[in-house]
Design a protein around this motif. Structure first.
Motif, PDB file in Angstrom:
ATOM      1  N   THR A 109     -96.289 -55.626 -16.087  1.00 48.89           N
ATOM      2  CA  THR A 109     -95.238 -56.424 -16.508  1.00 48.89           C
ATOM      3  C   THR A 109     -94.730 -57.121 -15.617  1.00 48.89           C
ATOM      4  O   THR A 109     -94.612 -56.658 -14.390  1.00 48.89           O
ATOM      5  N   HIS A 111     -92.889 -61.069 -13.910  1.00 46.94           N
ATOM      6  CA  HIS A 111     -91.857 -62.089 -14.275  1.00 46.94           C
ATOM      7  C   HIS A 111     -91.764 -63.317 -13.246  1.00 46.94           C
ATOM      8  O   HIS A 111     -91.293 -64.312 -13.459  1.00 46.94           O
ATOM      9  N   HIS A 134     -97.804 -57.956 -19.783  1.00 40.02           N
ATOM     10  CA  HIS A 134     -96.644 -58.464 -20.350  1.00 40.02           C
ATOM     11  C   HIS A 134     -95.792 -59.557 -19.472  1.00 40.02           C
ATOM     12  O   HIS A 134     -95.429 -59.133 -18.308  1.00 40.02           O
ATOM     13  N   ASP A 136     -92.425 -61.570 -18.993  1.00 39.95           N
ATOM     14  CA  ASP A 136     -91.002 -61.558 -19.449  1.00 39.95           C
ATOM     15  C   ASP A 136     -90.767 -62.680 -20.183  1.00 39.95           C
ATOM     16  O   ASP A 136     -91.052 -64.016 -19.649  1.00 39.95           O
ATOM     17  N   ARG A 144     -95.979 -68.867 -17.111  1.00 36.50           N
ATOM     18  CA  ARG A 144     -96.693 -68.099 -18.194  1.00 36.50           C
ATOM     19  C   ARG A 144     -97.741 -68.944 -18.572  1.00 36.50           C
ATOM     20  O   ARG A 144     -98.972 -68.222 -18.731  1.00 36.50           O
ATOM     21  N   SER A 163     -93.251 -60.576 -26.566  1.00 37.32           N
ATOM     22  CA  SER A 163     -92.846 -60.594 -25.124  1.00 37.32           C
ATOM     23  C   SER A 163     -91.268 -60.263 -25.235  1.00 37.32           C
ATOM     24  O   SER A 163     -90.607 -60.709 -26.248  1.00 37.32           O
ATOM     25  N   ALA A 176     -91.284 -53.143 -23.674  1.00 39.73           N
ATOM     26  CA  ALA A 176     -92.221 -54.235 -23.142  1.00 39.73           C
ATOM     27  C   ALA A 176     -93.643 -53.317 -22.954  1.00 39.73           C
ATOM     28  O   ALA A 176     -94.663 -53.589 -23.395  1.00 39.73           O
TER      29      ALA A 176
END
Length: 441
Positions: A109, A111, A134, A136, A144, A163, A176
């Protein structure tokens, strides 16, 4: 007549030289060359304190990174996958039969900190494994797209089909992981266990060591979810109702509304959010009524990922359950502030939310602890810690390989600081020989 002969000779001479020049150019293009060291101005050398973790004791030898701009490289929308895997030094073949026969699944995960993610992914990547990333939902669009660009170069890697906007300590963090689990359950790769990571983790064990550890007698048929019966000090997390302020924080509902008891009269446990789970347990999580009821009950709790996995792993019906597991399982090397003086000798970087952001002085503790992964790293705050651990880890990975080492897999090269660039090239060759001899040992 004489003039004609001179002209003819000149023509033949020019023709011959042209043929020789073309031949040399053709041969140089066909013959593979040793990887050339980058100039120090492009790639900084490792700090002196890092040399203790790298092979060789010659003070004149410097180690240099071969990729100094991983983030900007990924941001190049015109890059070709064949160039990316080569230039960013991804390992492209299984390094042993043992690893090939025991593929792993990873949930990552992320971000933020694109370069940190690229380096984490490169460190854990093996072609026989499978990876669900994954991103965020609140991450910038460019971030992304960059991750998608990287992931698209690997057939065994994909973005989560759904997402979440992840909130710290919120149910969205648990969701997630579940999104990725649903995707991984459909994978045609016969992965044996799944491990979850965040973007600020970095591996300590090699992939081979992970496989050997996870299929050892202690863990072969068990899930790893370190934790204990919920302490009194943590009961407010599941006895009071909470609400998630999406993308912000988790707060109490009202003045502290009480929750009902957990379903099926389950004993609630408290542990880490990190795990290593069997495929059968993942199927149990996704399909079993007890697991689904506990999931629904957990939606208004605080940090449900710290009780959900470990509670389910204490149910006898759960495949691979570990009823008396306690805190067993070397999943993470983490320096908690309140454990200073007991489990570690203090943070050499800085504390954030009572967790150490590692500095280079923390590396001996991390390496000696030999957990599966270490957490946390920040690329911009303490870059030397990540640089040094990354190179130490890749050295170990390649030294354990049972196949010939591709030169493109080398993350760094050696150069003699007191010699010419020609000597630097020979140092690169000796670095390559080091790994080849290790692979043959």
């Amino acid at each position: 007549m004489c003039q004609l002969e001179v002209t003819k000779c000149s023509f033949l001479l020019c023709l011959g030289m042209s043929i020789i020049i073309c031949s040399v150019i053709y041969l140089r293009a066909r013959i593979p060359t040793e990887p050339k060291p980058l100039e120090p101005s492009s790639c900084r050398p490792f700090p002196p304190s890092c040399k203790a973790f790298l092979p060789g004791n010659d003070k004149r030898i410097e180690w240099y990174h071969r990729d100094c701009k991983a983030e900007s490289y990924i941001l190049n929308s015109r890059l070709q996958c064949s160039n990316l895997t080569r230039d960013l030094h991804f390992i492209t073949r299984p390094l042993s039969r043992e690893e090939e026969d025991y593929p792993l699944a990873f949930i990552v995960t992320v971000h933020k900190e694109l370069e940190l993610f690229v380096r984490l992914f490169r460190a854990i990547y093996m072609p026989q494994n499978v990876y669900c990333i994954h991103v965020d939902a609140k991450a910038p669009r460019g971030y992304r797209e960059a991750v998608q660009r990287l992931v698209s170069c690997f057939e065994n890697t994909f973005l989560s089909s759904r997402s979440e906007t992840v909130t710290y300590a919120g149910f969205s963090r648990l969701q997630a992981d579940l999104n990725c689990m649903k995707d991984l359950a459909k994978s045609k790769i016969g992965w044996r266990k799944v491990v979850n990571l965040c973007g600020q983790d970095f591996p300590v064990k090699s992939n081979l060591e992970l496989v050997q550890y996870l299929k050892s007698k202690e863990w072969r048929d068990r899930n790893m979810t370190p934790g204990v019966k919920q302490p009194v000090s943590m009961r407010h997390r599941t006895q009071l109702q909470h609400k998630e302020i999406i993308g912000s924080h988790v707060a109490l509902k009202g003045l502290g509304l009480k929750k009902g008891p957990p379903p099926y009269n389950l004993q609630v446990y408290f542990g880490t959010a990190y795990y290593a789970l069997t495929r059968a347990f993942v199927d149990f999580v996704l399909k079993n009524q007890i697991a689904q009821s506990l999931l629904e009950w957990s939606k208004d709790t605080f940090s449900p990922d710290e009780h959900y996995w470990v509670t389910l792993n204490h149910i006898k019906e759960a495949p691979g359950s570990h009823i008396d597991g306690g805190w067993a399982g070397a999943i993470r090397a983490i320096k908690w502030k309140d454990q200073e003086g007991r489990t570690h000798n203090g943070c050499k970087g800085r504390y954030v939310r009572d967790i150490c952001i590692y500095g280079i002085g923390d590396l001996p503790w991390i390496i000696n602890r030999n957990s599966m992964f270490a957490n946390k790293f920040e690329r911009n705050t303490f870059p030397e810690a990540l640089d040094c651990l990354e190179q130490w880890h890749r050295n170990k990975v390649l030294s354990q390989a049972t196949v010939p080492i591709d030169p493109s897999w080398l993350l760094a090269i050696q150069s003699n600081s007191s010699s010419s660039s020609n000597n630097s090239s020979s140092s690169s060759s000796s670095s390559r020989s080091y790994f080849n001899s290790s692979a043959e040992a």
